[in-house]
Design an enzyme around this catalytic site. Structure first.
Site, mmCIF file in Angstrom:
data_model
loop_
_atom_site.group_PDB
_atom_site.id
_atom_site.type_symbol
_atom_site.label_atom_id
_atom_site.label_comp_id
_atom_site.label_asym_id
_atom_site.label_seq_id
_atom_site.Cartn_x
_atom_site.Cartn_y
_atom_site.Cartn_z
ATOM 1 N N HIS A 51 0.856 -1.187 0.000
ATOM 2 C CA HIS A 51 0.000 0.000 0.000
ATOM 3 C C HIS A 51 0.887 1.230 0.000
ATOM 4 O O HIS A 51 2.109 1.145 0.141
ATOM 5 C CB HIS A 51 -0.946 0.006 1.204
ATOM 6 C CG HIS A 51 -0.258 0.035 2.539
ATOM 7 N ND1 HIS A 51 0.421 1.133 3.025
ATOM 8 C CD2 HIS A 51 -0.127 -0.921 3.498
ATOM 9 C CE1 HIS A 51 0.908 0.880 4.213
ATOM 10 N NE2 HIS A 51 0.613 -0.379 4.530
ATOM 11 N N ASP A 104 -2.881 -19.906 11.593
ATOM 12 C CA ASP A 104 -1.733 -20.602 12.174
ATOM 13 C C ASP A 104 -1.550 -20.206 13.648
ATOM 14 O O ASP A 104 -1.362 -19.040 13.966
ATOM 15 C CB ASP A 104 -0.468 -20.256 11.374
ATOM 16 C CG ASP A 104 0.666 -21.233 11.610
ATOM 17 O OD1 ASP A 104 1.076 -21.377 12.775
ATOM 18 O OD2 ASP A 104 1.122 -21.843 10.642
ATOM 19 N N SER A 123 2.783 -5.240 6.638
ATOM 20 C CA SER A 123 2.317 -4.896 5.288
ATOM 21 C C SER A 123 3.406 -5.221 4.267
ATOM 22 O O SER A 123 4.540 -4.780 4.409
ATOM 23 C CB SER A 123 1.980 -3.407 5.202
ATOM 24 O OG SER A 123 0.877 -3.104 6.009
#
Length: 406
Positions: free
Chosen positions: A228, A353, A368
């Protein structure tokens, strides 16, 4: 006789409507409409989409040209046509062929600095030292990007002082960027105790932060990371930049994510650990080139890039170095969106997980850019965390990121 004819016509129309309903209820018409030109695909993915009936029971994808160009090089662009019943064309799109060469898979945290294009307002508070008063500047907001003063382009902080000095105390015309929109206004200056004229703002011309490396092209060392845009923190707009640098960094602590508290990776980096340069800041990540000897590259971890046609809800992997070594963690792709425009919310994912949940609580700030893999290919990157549930988040298709390097 006329009544019988009308009844037959009515039955015929009803039958036709039923057939139309059956056909189009099994056609992902909105997904087809949202497929853009120039997305990336492979022959294998087209065949797989047909086998899985990805766009409905009655829709097939056909490739216009599988021929090989002169010199034995495969075509870089081809036409893909969506056909109803295999022969009625619905939509034709131009697509790009995915690279056949593997990329180095990321997953390691990186430090980054950006030299912004202008001067960014980081505090609009005016402090009067003599009278110990604090007030708000009435012209600007935090996050505004000053671009010009009296038609003089502002590229760095020193440019502001010079432009104000030349104004001789008169009001100045300031052009600035707010939430992606260009604005301008006349601003009255403030005189400090030294007799210098000021705007009455705290500004800076650089930014720094933490993210995660997604992939590196083997032949050029070009990289994609973050997934992003780097923003000013006050809006989602892409921060204009002049240049930037990427660094290796050390993870010192993990603040686990909880409901309404996304958590974060706490990392440190220093200038001497520079690993490469950033040349682009876009809405799907930062891009640039790593040094040839960069320690961020793991030559033992390679994979092909996958296009959006290969992505489907189900089991997948998230690659991350949060434990101190690069590992694969189980996630689930809940939804894969068909997007007509480049966007960083292509996928909805959930961390399943237990090891990652124990370490981070799910997805935290700083993750990110973490690669998302499905069927052995890098198909996306983590971009956002759900504030209400840190086990869930968004991801971006890797082919949106690859587009920035083409």
């Amino acid at each position: 006789m006329k009544k019988k004819l009308n009844k037959k016509v009515g039955y015929l129309l009803l039958s036709l409507l039923i057939v139309v309903y059956i056909v189009f209820s099994n056609v992902a018409i909105f997904d087809i409409i949202n497929i853009p030109n120039n997305f990336y695909v492979s022959y294998e993915e087209v065949e797989s989409a047909n086998a899985d009936k990805k766009f409905g029971r009655f829709v097939d994808l056909t490739i216009s040209d599988k021929e090989v160009k002169t010199g034995q090089e495969k075509s870089e662009k081809i036409d893909v046509t969506f056909k109803l019943f295999g022969f009625i064309p619905i939509k034709k799109v131009k697509v790009k062929m995915l690279p056949e060469e593997e990329v180095y898979v990321g997953g390691v945290p990186i430090g980054l600095t950006l030299q912004v294009e202008g001067a960014m307002v980081v505090s609009d508070t005016i402090v009067d030292v003599e009278n110990t008063t604090v007030s708000k500047n009435k012209f600007f907001k935090n996050g505004d990007l000053i671009k010009e003063i009296n038609n003089v382009k502002i590229e760095k902080l020193d440019d502001i002082d010079q432009a104000l000095k030349e104004s001789e105390g008169n009001s100045v015309k300031v052009k600035y960027l707010r939430n992606g929109e260009d604005k301008s206004m006349n601003v009255d200056l403030i005189k400090n105790k030294n007799g210098d004229y000021k705007l009455g703002l705290w500004v800076r011309d650089d930014m720094s932060g933490i993210g995660t490396l997604t992939f590196v092209k083997k032949d050029t060392n070009e990289f994609g990371a973050l997934g992003h845009a780097v923003t000013n923190g006050k809006s989602d707009g892409v921060m204009p930049m002049v240049d930037g640098e990427v660094f290796s960094c050390s993870l010192v602590n993990i603040e686990k994510g909880e409901k309404n508290d996304p958590g974060e990776l706490r990392c440190v980096f220093v200038q001497k650990n520079k690993q490469g340069n950033i040349t682009k800041n876009t809405n799907v990540g930062i891009f640039g080139t790593l040094d040839s000897d960069s320690t961020l590259i793991d030559q033992n971890r390679k994979a092909l890039l996958g296009g959006r046609l290969s992505v489907k809800p189900g089991k997948a992997k998230l690659i991350s170095n949060v434990s101190g070594i690069t590992e694969e963690y189980n996630i689930e792709i809940i939804k894969a969106n068909f997007q007509s425009k480049c966007d960083d919310k292509s996928l909805v994912i959930r961390v399943t997980d237990d090891r990652l949940l124990e370490l981070t609580g799910g997805i935290v700030q700083g993750m990110s850019g973490s690669p998302i893999m499905q069927n052995g290919k890098v198909v996306g990157a983590v971009t956002h965390v759900f504030i209400s549930d840190p086990t869930k988040g968004y991801g971006v298709y890797s082919d949106w990121m690859l587009e920035q390097l083409s």
